[in-house]
Design a protein around this motif. Sequence first.
Motif, PDB file in Angstrom:
ATOM      1  N   LYS A   1       0.426  -0.964  -0.100  1.00 17.66           N
ATOM      2  CA  LYS A   1      -0.299  -0.165   0.383  1.00 17.66           C
ATOM      3  C   LYS A   1       0.601   0.944  -0.169  1.00 17.66           C
ATOM      4  CE  LYS A   1      -3.888  -1.639   2.798  1.00 17.66           C
ATOM      5  NZ  LYS A   1      -4.669  -2.316   3.912  1.00 17.66           N
ATOM      6  N   ILE A   2       0.936   2.035  -0.748  1.00 19.36           N
ATOM      7  CA  ILE A   2       1.504   3.620  -0.756  1.00 19.36           C
ATOM      8  C   ILE A   2       0.093   4.424  -0.972  1.00 19.36           C
ATOM      9  CG2 ILE A   2       2.533   5.307  -2.495  1.00 19.36           C
ATOM     10  CD1 ILE A   2       4.077   2.488  -3.282  1.00 19.36           C
ATOM     11  N   LEU A   3       0.448   5.278   0.467  1.00 21.55           N
ATOM     12  CA  LEU A   3      -0.620   6.508  -0.166  1.00 21.55           C
ATOM     13  C   LEU A   3      -0.654   7.407  -0.679  1.00 21.55           C
ATOM     14  CD1 LEU A   3      -2.782   7.908   2.009  1.00 21.55           C
ATOM     15  CD2 LEU A   3      -0.534   9.290   3.025  1.00 21.55           C
ATOM     16  N   LYS A   4      -2.196   7.341  -1.893  1.00 26.31           N
ATOM     17  CA  LYS A   4      -1.699   8.756  -2.169  1.00 26.31           C
ATOM     18  C   LYS A   4      -3.369   9.953  -1.943  1.00 26.31           C
ATOM     19  CE  LYS A   4      -0.037   6.414  -6.765  1.00 26.31           C
ATOM     20  NZ  LYS A   4      -0.678   5.529  -7.412  1.00 26.31           N
ATOM     21  N   ILE A   5      -2.830  10.939  -1.846  1.00 26.28           N
ATOM     22  CA  ILE A   5      -3.351  11.533  -0.813  1.00 26.28           C
ATOM     23  C   ILE A   5      -4.566  12.765  -2.185  1.00 26.28           C
ATOM     24  CG2 ILE A   5      -4.517  13.933   0.064  1.00 26.28           C
ATOM     25  CD1 ILE A   5      -2.001  12.956   1.864  1.00 26.28           C
ATOM     26  N   LYS A   6      -5.761  12.910  -2.113  1.00 24.00           N
ATOM     27  CA  LYS A   6      -6.190  12.842  -4.094  1.00 24.00           C
ATOM     28  C   LYS A   6      -6.877  14.101  -3.445  1.00 24.00           C
ATOM     29  CE  LYS A   6      -6.018   8.713  -5.093  1.00 24.00           C
ATOM     30  NZ  LYS A   6      -7.109   7.814  -5.215  1.00 24.00           N
ATOM     31  N   TYR A   7      -7.072  14.810  -2.232  1.00 23.98           N
ATOM     32  CA  TYR A   7      -7.814  16.027  -1.869  1.00 23.98           C
ATOM     33  C   TYR A   7      -8.019  15.990  -0.333  1.00 23.98           C
ATOM     34  CZ  TYR A   7     -13.020  18.903  -2.529  1.00 23.98           C
ATOM     35  OH  TYR A   7     -13.475  19.838  -2.028  1.00 23.98           O
ATOM     36  N   VAL A   8      -8.188  17.707  -0.059  1.00 25.09           N
ATOM     37  CA  VAL A   8      -8.314  18.276   0.962  1.00 25.09           C
ATOM     38  C   VAL A   8      -9.291  19.281   1.003  1.00 25.09           C
ATOM     39  CG1 VAL A   8      -5.928  19.600   0.515  1.00 25.09           C
ATOM     40  CG2 VAL A   8      -6.692  18.647   2.782  1.00 25.09           C
ATOM     41  N   THR A   9     -10.164  19.344   2.367  1.00 27.87           N
ATOM     42  CA  THR A   9     -10.792  20.557   2.180  1.00 27.87           C
ATOM     43  C   THR A   9     -10.683  20.906   3.866  1.00 27.87           C
ATOM     44  OG1 THR A   9     -13.541  21.826   1.750  1.00 27.87           O
ATOM     45  CG2 THR A   9     -12.796  19.330   2.331  1.00 27.87           C
TER      46      THR A   9
ATOM     47  N   HIS B   1      -5.761   4.900   0.765  1.00 32.01           N
ATOM     48  CA  HIS B   1      -5.323   4.240   1.534  1.00 32.01           C
ATOM     49  C   HIS B   1      -5.383   5.156   3.414  1.00 32.01           C
ATOM     50  CE1 HIS B   1      -4.813   0.531  -0.222  1.00 32.01           C
ATOM     51  NE2 HIS B   1      -4.055   1.038  -0.931  1.00 32.01           N
ATOM     52  N   PRO B   2      -6.319   6.135   3.602  1.00 32.49           N
ATOM     53  CA  PRO B   2      -6.382   6.808   5.741  1.00 32.49           C
ATOM     54  C   PRO B   2      -5.564   5.825   6.473  1.00 32.49           C
ATOM     55  CG  PRO B   2      -7.992   6.584   4.863  1.00 32.49           C
ATOM     56  CD  PRO B   2      -7.902   5.469   3.416  1.00 32.49           C
ATOM     57  N   GLU B   3      -5.612   4.945   6.056  1.00 23.01           N
ATOM     58  CA  GLU B   3      -5.631   3.435   7.639  1.00 23.01           C
ATOM     59  C   GLU B   3      -3.853   3.721   7.793  1.00 23.01           C
ATOM     60  OE1 GLU B   3      -5.803   0.729   3.913  1.00 23.01           O
ATOM     61  OE2 GLU B   3      -6.578   2.599   5.165  1.00 23.01           O
ATOM     62  N   ILE B   4      -3.346   3.566   6.790  1.00 26.27           N
ATOM     63  CA  ILE B   4      -2.064   3.586   6.913  1.00 26.27           C
ATOM     64  C   ILE B   4      -1.394   4.752   7.699  1.00 26.27           C
ATOM     65  CG2 ILE B   4      -1.964   2.188   5.107  1.00 26.27           C
ATOM     66  CD1 ILE B   4      -0.372   3.797   2.962  1.00 26.27           C
ATOM     67  N   VAL B   5      -1.916   5.876   7.571  1.00 25.04           N
ATOM     68  CA  VAL B   5      -0.943   7.422   8.211  1.00 25.04           C
ATOM     69  C   VAL B   5      -0.740   6.934   9.742  1.00 25.04           C
ATOM     70  CG1 VAL B   5      -2.079   9.574   8.435  1.00 25.04           C
ATOM     71  CG2 VAL B   5      -2.953   8.508   6.434  1.00 25.04           C
ATOM     72  N   ASP B   6       0.473   7.822   9.860  1.00 19.34           N
ATOM     73  CA  ASP B   6       0.517   7.304  10.976  1.00 19.34           C
ATOM     74  C   ASP B   6       1.360   8.716  11.665  1.00 19.34           C
ATOM     75  OD1 ASP B   6       3.220   8.134  10.228  1.00 19.34           O
ATOM     76  OD2 ASP B   6       3.683   6.015  10.140  1.00 19.34           O
ATOM     77  N   ASP B   7       1.922   8.580  13.224  1.00 19.11           N
ATOM     78  CA  ASP B   7       1.010  10.015  14.099  1.00 19.11           C
ATOM     79  C   ASP B   7       2.657  10.974  13.344  1.00 19.11           C
ATOM     80  OD1 ASP B   7      -0.112   9.562  16.080  1.00 19.11           O
ATOM     81  OD2 ASP B   7       0.981   8.482  16.856  1.00 19.11           O
ATOM     82  N   ASN B   8       3.547  10.154  12.529  1.00 19.25           N
ATOM     83  CA  ASN B   8       5.014  11.243  12.126  1.00 19.25           C
ATOM     84  C   ASN B   8       4.115  11.356  10.840  1.00 19.25           C
ATOM     85  OD1 ASN B   8       7.279  10.344  13.868  1.00 19.25           O
ATOM     86  ND2 ASN B   8       7.397   8.839  13.040  1.00 19.25           N
TER      87      ASN B   8
END
Length: 438
Positions: free
Chosen positions: A380-388, A403-410
């Motif tokens: 899994k590689i995180l790709k952020i599509k959009y922010v608001t 894959h929002p579930e792999i976002v960690d504190d760092n």
Amino acid sequence: MALPIVAVVGRPNVGKSTFVNRIAEADEAIVHEMRGVTRDRSYHEADWNGVHFTLVDTGGIEMGTEDAFQGSIRAQAFAATREADVIVFLVDGKTGINADDEEVARILRKSDKPIMLAVNKMDTPNSVDEMWEFYQLGLGDPWPLSSMHGNGTGDLLDALVDELKQLPEQDEDEPEQTINVAIIGRPNAGKSSLANCLIENDRSIVSDVAGTTRDAVDTTIEHEGRFYTIVDTAGLRRKSQIDEDVEYYGFVRAMRAIDRADVALLVIDASIGLTDQDQRVAGFAAERGCAMVIVLNKWDLIDGPDAKAEIREKIADRMTFVGYAPVISIQAITGKRVNRIWDAVDTAYANFSQGISTSKLNTWLQGIRDFGHTISQGKKILKIKYVTQTAVKPPQFTFFANHPEIVDDNYERYLENRLRDSFDLTGTPIKLKFKRKD
């Protein structure tokens, strides 16, 4: 419209705070059998039959006693009578009249305000025979009641609102916006001195005895065309050190004040330096999501630039969890540099309540993508599509990713730091949320 003010005065333990809580239908005023629990005057909104008014709870008046606080408590109580439209003088129906009651009555008789003599702790409704003693106070017909059980309070309130209805109409101009500012910190850091300096009125009792302030005390003031509600709170200790019931309730009130604050002024005693307690108090405010300004009080007691630099470095190192909070040095007792607080509060509040457009955020996000820093977990590689931005006070930003579930504190900290580099978020915490978008 400005509400009419009703001051409740009397000697200690006659039931003033119980009376205020019953009329205000809240448990805001601290009630305890120990004398001297209420020291500052505290303000509570109430209404009866559609008539709204402000109740002022005051400390118990003892005319012949001088201790660390009694002179100030008397001054606070009589200050409440001067600003009031109607005064309720509460006496104890069980113990009868004493010398303090007589002296307070003598002072109140000189007032041109309507005064209602309320005889509390009259738990039996038909106790007319017990009322004759109180006529000698020279304040008209006494009103028998029981604050604890509510007996007689309705009759008193009917007469009270009749008096309020006869008052001339108040100015109908209301402040468009009021910034709630809670002054927080450990005991004896100088919170009340700062509150008095900001308010330019000795509304809060200042003493060098730790734990002087027990109720959270609200004052709404105008400064250069803006309105602020200043809340002086009880000093916050760690829970294991709170050994009095009264102090515990003061702790609860302080936490409530933080809950409704827009901006918290964290007062640190610079002469002692940063302590674990200061960090814990900062943590309370950070958990509740209010904006923050760190105020280094007693700054003039620090000798030399090296010692001052060391304190600031220690704050920078140990307060990284509220690294967004600007640090201001003052001397509250003299008012030196206190005016700088207003600009800091305004900036923190503006950032706390600001909205950043979606187009600006996604332009910023493109820069994050171009930089190429991301995270992965297995395949899994995180790709952020959009922010608001999805909320204010504090600002909340929602990121849509595969894959929002792999976002960690760092990685969250990385995004927060990049946001703060690109947008002015001084003084305010921010929240980041991550949602799935395929």
